[in-house]
Design an enzyme around this catalytic site. Structure first.
Site, mmCIF file in Angstrom:
data_model
loop_
_atom_site.group_PDB
_atom_site.id
_atom_site.type_symbol
_atom_site.label_atom_id
_atom_site.label_comp_id
_atom_site.label_asym_id
_atom_site.label_seq_id
_atom_site.Cartn_x
_atom_site.Cartn_y
_atom_site.Cartn_z
ATOM 1 N N HIS A 121 2.700 0.524 2.851
ATOM 2 C CA HIS A 121 1.620 0.482 2.098
ATOM 3 C C HIS A 121 1.617 -1.198 1.782
ATOM 4 C CE1 HIS A 121 0.771 4.997 0.950
ATOM 5 N NE2 HIS A 121 0.697 4.636 2.179
ATOM 6 N N CYS A 154 -6.335 -19.907 1.083
ATOM 7 C CA CYS A 154 -5.100 -20.467 1.821
ATOM 8 C C CYS A 154 -5.113 -21.801 1.733
ATOM 9 C CB CYS A 154 -5.127 -19.994 3.347
ATOM 10 S SG CYS A 154 -3.495 -20.549 4.081
ATOM 11 N N SER A 196 5.140 13.636 -3.479
ATOM 12 C CA SER A 196 4.744 14.963 -3.266
ATOM 13 C C SER A 196 4.717 15.500 -1.947
ATOM 14 C CB SER A 196 3.300 15.145 -3.979
ATOM 15 O OG SER A 196 2.348 14.421 -3.300
#
Length: 253
Positions: A121, A154, A196
């Site tokens: 993630h 940036c 889970s």
């Protein structure tokens, strides 16, 4: 904890040629970091649509204003690795953990000493340039946003910076997902910790391992979506069970 089960799980890890692990929110919450999906989770206070990739592209200014508020709620405290992070790092250092996949974005596994966790993630402690793809530490960028640079850009190419996490509407990074799947297929013992095991595709990883003959060891406070496949299903505090397993693996106790 059942000491005989701890010893048996440790023996399965010690005898395995390859061992893998997956960690979820239950490992982070043990360090005091709020989770996202529980009854009192972050998404009860925020609208997930505010953190969708469409919103980032259409309204980067508003996205970054909300992102900073979310960061303060998630990581505003002084969080440190807990005993579960440290136990996994100990297993790796002792040669009994060959790969760690995490759903968490807090970077605590690295702080505990895990060498190269597979972050499916992303990592909330980094930002990525949407132009040149360079990665930067997030804290200096967050400070720039607090000082009024919204959206941050940036310094190398001038394009907008994005949190180096998977936003709603984005696919998981291909390289990391393929690495995690390959690890699952090739492992002899698989630790699923603090998850889970209901959110895909992460939930499929220990399932792949079990179907390929790996010993599945689950450590979670509640029953999981894969508890029926597990040879060991510890429904207990990850900060108690993992150190006990690691100690039994490393020291043979």
């Amino acid at each position: 904890m059942n000491e005989q089960e701890i010893a048996a799980a440790a023996e399965a890890i010690r005898e395995a040629d390859t061992v893998a692990a997956l960690t979820g929110a239950g490992v982070s919450t043990a360090s005091g970091i709020p989770d996202f999906r529980s009854e009192d989770g972050i998404w009860t206070e925020y609208d997930p649509n505010d953190f969708h990739i469409r919103r980032f592209r259409a309204d980067p200014e508003g996205f970054w204003d909300d992102r900073i508020e979310l960061v303060e709620d998630l990581f505003g405290g002084n969080f440190e690795p807990n005993a579960a992070h440290e136990a996994l790092a100990e297993l790796e250092a002792a040669g009994h953990l060959d790969g760690l996949v995490t759903q968490n974005v807090d970077g605590l596994h690295q702080q505990a000493g895990t060498e190269e966790p597979i972050e499916i993630h992303g990592n909330g402690q980094r930002v990525a340039c949407t132009g040149c793809n360079r990665r930067f530490e997030a804290d200096p960028v967050f400070e720039r946003v607090r000082e009024g640079e919204v959206p941050p850009t940036c310094e190398q190419c001038g394009e907008v910076l994005k949190p180096d996490v998977v936003l709603f509407g984005e696919q998981l990074p291909k390289h990391e997902l393929l690495s995690a799947q390959s690890l699952s297929k090739d492992t002899d013992a698989y630790l699923a910790v603090g998850s889970s095991l209901t959110v895909e595709p992460a939930a499929s990883l220990p399932r792949i391992a079990a179907k390929n003959g790996a010993t599945l060891i689950i450590v979670n406070l509640d029953s999981t979506g894969l508890s029926g496949l597990a040879e060991f299903d510890f429904r207990a505090d990850v900060t108690e069970v993992l150190p006990a397993i690691a100690d039994a693996v490393v020291n043979g106790t």
